[in-house]
Each structure stands twice: as structure tokens, then as C-alpha cells.
Design an enzyme around this catalytic site. Sequence first.
Site, mmCIF file in Angstrom:
data_model
loop_
_atom_site.group_PDB
_atom_site.id
_atom_site.type_symbol
_atom_site.label_atom_id
_atom_site.label_comp_id
_atom_site.label_asym_id
_atom_site.label_seq_id
_atom_site.Cartn_x
_atom_site.Cartn_y
_atom_site.Cartn_z
ATOM 1 N N LYS A 13 90.376 21.632 -19.683
ATOM 2 C CA LYS A 13 91.034 22.872 -19.218
ATOM 3 C C LYS A 13 90.038 23.835 -18.589
ATOM 4 C CE LYS A 13 92.301 24.360 -23.318
ATOM 5 N NZ LYS A 13 91.832 23.350 -24.260
ATOM 6 N N ARG A 88 97.206 30.300 -28.475
ATOM 7 C CA ARG A 88 97.012 29.068 -29.251
ATOM 8 C C ARG A 88 97.966 29.007 -30.438
ATOM 9 N NH1 ARG A 88 91.355 28.194 -27.709
ATOM 10 N NH2 ARG A 88 90.507 26.304 -28.616
ATOM 11 N N ARG A 127 79.623 16.627 -24.395
ATOM 12 C CA ARG A 127 79.624 17.897 -23.664
ATOM 13 C C ARG A 127 78.357 18.704 -23.933
ATOM 14 N NH1 ARG A 127 84.763 21.792 -23.965
ATOM 15 N NH2 ARG A 127 84.277 22.045 -26.175
ATOM 16 N N ARG A 160 77.500 22.754 -28.069
ATOM 17 C CA ARG A 160 78.207 23.798 -28.819
ATOM 18 C C ARG A 160 78.215 23.462 -30.308
ATOM 19 N NH1 ARG A 160 83.816 25.076 -25.761
ATOM 20 N NH2 ARG A 160 84.461 25.133 -27.931
ATOM 21 N N ARG A 171 89.179 20.628 -35.351
ATOM 22 C CA ARG A 171 89.786 21.332 -34.212
ATOM 23 C C ARG A 171 91.013 20.579 -33.688
ATOM 24 N NH1 ARG A 171 85.015 21.606 -30.383
ATOM 25 N NH2 ARG A 171 86.357 22.742 -28.973
HETATM 26 P P1 AMP Z 1 87.536 26.983 -26.978
HETATM 27 O O1 AMP Z 1 86.299 27.293 -26.206
HETATM 28 O O2 AMP Z 1 88.785 27.419 -26.279
HETATM 29 O O3 AMP Z 1 87.585 25.547 -27.446
HETATM 30 O O4 AMP Z 1 87.473 27.886 -28.319
HETATM 31 C C1 AMP Z 1 86.424 27.731 -29.265
HETATM 32 C C2 AMP Z 1 86.820 28.362 -30.577
HETATM 33 O O5 AMP Z 1 87.046 29.770 -30.406
HETATM 34 C C3 AMP Z 1 88.096 27.838 -31.221
HETATM 35 O O6 AMP Z 1 87.910 26.647 -31.952
HETATM 36 C C4 AMP Z 1 88.499 29.018 -32.096
HETATM 37 O O7 AMP Z 1 87.706 29.093 -33.263
HETATM 38 C C5 AMP Z 1 88.136 30.205 -31.219
HETATM 39 N N1 AMP Z 1 89.266 30.588 -30.313
HETATM 40 C C6 AMP Z 1 89.280 30.546 -28.962
HETATM 41 N N2 AMP Z 1 90.464 30.946 -28.469
HETATM 42 C C7 AMP Z 1 91.223 31.256 -29.556
HETATM 43 C C8 AMP Z 1 92.564 31.713 -29.731
HETATM 44 N N3 AMP Z 1 93.378 31.947 -28.675
HETATM 45 N N4 AMP Z 1 93.008 31.911 -31.001
HETATM 46 C C9 AMP Z 1 92.220 31.708 -32.059
HETATM 47 N N5 AMP Z 1 90.956 31.254 -31.976
HETATM 48 C C10 AMP Z 1 90.457 31.036 -30.740
#
Ligand code: AMP
Length: 213
Positions: A13, A88, A127, A160, A171
Site C-alpha cells: 500500500k 484500521r 523490507r 523496522r 500484525r
Molecule cells: P503501518 O506502517 O501502517 O504498518 O503501521 C505500523 C504500526 O503503527 C501499526 O502496526 C500500528 O501499531 C500503528 N498504526 C498505524 N496506523 C494505525 C491506525 N490507523 N490505528 C492504529 N494503529 C496504527
Amino acid sequence: MRLIFLGPPGVGKGTQAERLSAQRRIPKISTGDILREAVQKKTSLGVQAKSFIDGGKLVPDAVVIGIIRERMKEADSKEGFILDGFPRTVPQAQALISMLLQDQRSIDRVLNFELADDELIRRLTGRRSCPNCQAVYHLEYNPPKKPELCDRCSGKLIQRSDDQPETIRKRLEVYRSQTWPLVRFYEEQGVLRRIDGSGTPEEVYARLTAAIG
Ligand code: AMP
């Protein structure tokens, strides 16, 4: 154009949002990027969010809704935006609807990127990302020109903290239980389009642009 990119972690994404944002000149708004930057800078938001992120759990709804509410006030989002990683959960999606309604706005399309679990895990474990400019690479599929260095800003690439096997499993589990219901939510509103996330970034991008017109 106001878009939401939905899909499991590792589906691509962020990469697709980055490209579309540059091509259509609309901002990519990623709650993950905003939270990671806060963690890096050790702000109070970052301190609050760190343990959730490292544990593969979602940051509480009220926190991320607050982030988006603030971000939406910036002028660059008035002409459109790509939301990457938000909403989310169903409460986040409902909060977004009321936020947009206040300005008589709504979401035009929700793109749901789909990919098999084994490929998601392959993409996540390979990644690497740049902590300076957020550029994303993959050791096998999209390696940097110089090993471990960002092509764009020469920053040292990192893995990461939440891309470790145990956290990845968590996740994916969280995605299935808390985010998957949004597919139905947006399908019922008639704005959802499904995108096959397999293949090269170029192939996925061609499917994406075909889906949004
Ligand atoms: P991402 O980079 O989108 O994979 O997000 C990394 C982490 O940030 C996630 O595993 C959550 O811990 C937190 N996070 C990001 N976006 C959200 C969201 N909309 N709601 C809750 N936690 C979030």
C-alpha cells in the site's frame, strides 16, 4: 480525489500510495509514518505509541483519530488525499466519515489490496526502510543501488522494529480481527474496489490506475 488504501501489512500500500501521490499531486497521509516519526523524535505521542507498534498491536483509536483530525486541517489535503493505514478499525472509519461530513466531503474510493499470506511474510521480512526520508526497499525485489544505503538521501537503511517474524504474525492476526471488517463496511457503501497485489510494483500500479480511472 479522496482515497483510502486498505489491505494487510506488507501488501505494498505504502509503495503504491507514494507513486500515486507523486503522479496526482495529492498528499499521502500515513498514520504509520507519522507515528514512526514521533517515536524517532521521542515526542509524547511517540513515547505513548512505541510499545503498541513494537508489539504489533494497534495504537488506541482516540490517538490515531486525533492525528488524522489535525492532519486534515492542513491546506494540502483540501484538494484530495490518499490515506495509507488509516482507518484500521470500524470506529476509526466512523470518525473519518463524521470528520469529512463537517466539510461536506466524503471518500471517493477505497482500494483493497489483496495478497496471499506467504507472500506478505516474504515482503515484510525482506523490507528495509530509510529512517530519514521514509523510502522503502526490498532486499530481493527492489534493492537499493548501494547495499544498505538509501538511493534518495544516502541514509543508512534499517529493518523496522515491527518487521520481525513474531511481530509480523501478530500484525497479520490484528489485521484479520480488527481491520478486515472494514472491507465489508466499505463494500456496503459501494466504494470498495479490489486490487490484486501480486507481481511487480509496476503491475500493481497499472491495476490501481485502472481501478480509479
Ligand atoms: P503501518 O506502517 O501502517 O504498518 O503501521 C505500523 C504500526 O503503527 C501499526 O502496526 C500500528 O501499531 C500503528 N498504526 C498505524 N496506523 C494505525 C491506525 N490507523 N490505528 C492504529 N494503529 C496504527
